[in-house]
Design a protein around this motif. Structure first.
Motif: not given
Length: 66
Positions: A7, A30, A34-36, A38-40, A42-44
């Motif tokens: 992060e 975003l 890639d998906t991984e 993007r998930l990181l 969004n959490g950040t």
């Protein structure tokens, strides 16, 4: 606020003069992530949203290679 190494590195990549601009730059990127990642991201972004500007300004973000 505690950030993982991943992060913190992501923040370093999009860091600008303030918390809000950093989030805007990350949000704009975003669709290109890639998906991984993007998930990181969004959490950040969620963590950044819960910080105050003063907390962000007081935080030191260092890029760390693993």
């Amino acid at each position: 606020m505690n950030f993982s190494v991943e992060e913190e590195n992501l923040i370093c990549m999009y860091h600008t003069s303030d918390r809000r601009r950093t989030m805007v730059r990350m949000l704009a990127a975003l669709p290109d992530m890639d998906t991984e990642v993007r998930l990181l991201a969004n959490g950040t972004i969620a963590k950044l949203e819960h910080m105050t500007d003063a907390d962000f300004d007081g935080q030191r973000f260092d890029f760390t290679s693993e």
